[in-house]
Enzyme design. Structure first.
Site, PDB file in Angstrom:
ATOM      1  N   ASP A  15      67.154  49.187 -14.764  1.00  0.00           N
ATOM      2  CA  ASP A  15      67.896  49.605 -13.582  1.00  0.00           C
ATOM      3  C   ASP A  15      66.856  50.040 -12.546  1.00  0.00           C
ATOM      4  O   ASP A  15      65.702  50.328 -12.889  1.00  0.00           O
ATOM      5  CB  ASP A  15      68.839  50.746 -13.954  1.00  0.00           C
ATOM      6  N   ASP A 179      70.139  54.624 -16.344  1.00  0.00           N
ATOM      7  CA  ASP A 179      70.486  56.047 -16.360  1.00  0.00           C
ATOM      8  C   ASP A 179      71.985  56.280 -16.249  1.00  0.00           C
ATOM      9  O   ASP A 179      72.418  57.424 -16.107  1.00  0.00           O
ATOM     10  CB  ASP A 179      69.762  56.795 -15.233  1.00  0.00           C
TER      11      ASP A 179
END
Length: 219
Positions: A15, A179
């Site tokens: 990410d 996350d």
């Protein structure tokens, strides 16, 4: 005892926001509010935007179309530069050590980015202003899989399936680092290996241990 070591993991997909940069959603909200977007507090989120901002990340609007909708809705006359300045409020820190580490990993793995993001952020990461050493994100990775280009948002399963297909990757050979818990769970459901990290965390040791554990299973 095998004469060679064939690692299980061939691909590492990161990410972007919260993993490779430290996110500051509050600063982005403050900037948009200062420009006249009075409900920015409700629309902006660290993981999944709302309303017009969600559609921007989905790729429904290009940057000029987003600016036109924004100006019409809030009766403003914002320029591309002003909107870009506000959007960059999300990008609090860009720790250079993480990008140096990507270079090390890239010697052994296919490195990709899978991010819910928008044209303003992509514009920024592709300039020499992105990193203190003048580096750009495309120079650091093999491919950027961006929601606004793919027309799909995490945690929709389709975005992972499209990423795997485009990159000719197998789920069982891929480690996904994010996350967002919902994003991690969606990836796990499709058979990807995952590592959950926190916004701003130095995850290098955790990643190394995860890779060691997974790759040892293939010896």
């Amino acid at each position: 005892m095998p004469l060679f070591f064939d690692p299980m993991i061939k691909n590492i997909i990161f990410d972007f926001g919260g993993v490779l940069i430290d996110l500051d959603r509050d600063e982005a909200a403050r900037r948009f509010f200062s420009l006249g977007v009075h409900d920015a507090e409700k629309l902006l989120d660290p993981y999944l935007q709302r309303g017009i901002f969600l559609e921007l990340e989905r790729g429904t609007y290009s940057a000029p179309e987003f600016e036109a909708h924004l100006n019409e809705r809030y009766q403003l006359s914002l320029s591309h530069e002003e909107v870009s300045w506000a959007m960059r409020g999300f990008m609090k820190n860009r720790p250079l050590y993480k990008y140096d580490y990507l270079g090390t990993l890239r010697q052994h793995y296919y490195i990709g980015i899978l991010s819910n993001t928008n044209p303003y952020i992509l514009e920024m990461v592709e300039t020499a202003d992105f990193l203190p050493n003048g580096g750009t994100l495309p120079q650091m990775v093999d491919h950027i899989y961006a929601s606004c280009r793919m027309g799909i948002l995490k945690p929709d399963a389709l975005i992972y399936e499209q990423m795997l297909s485009e990159g000719q990757m197998k789920a069982e050979e891929t480690l996904f680092v994010d996350d967002g818990k919902a994003n991690i769970e969606a990836a796990q459901a499709l058979g990807l290996h995952t590592l959950f990290v926190k916004n701003g965390e130095d995850w290098r040791e955790s990643l190394q241990l995860k890779l060691l554990h997974l790759n040892q299973q293939n010896q």
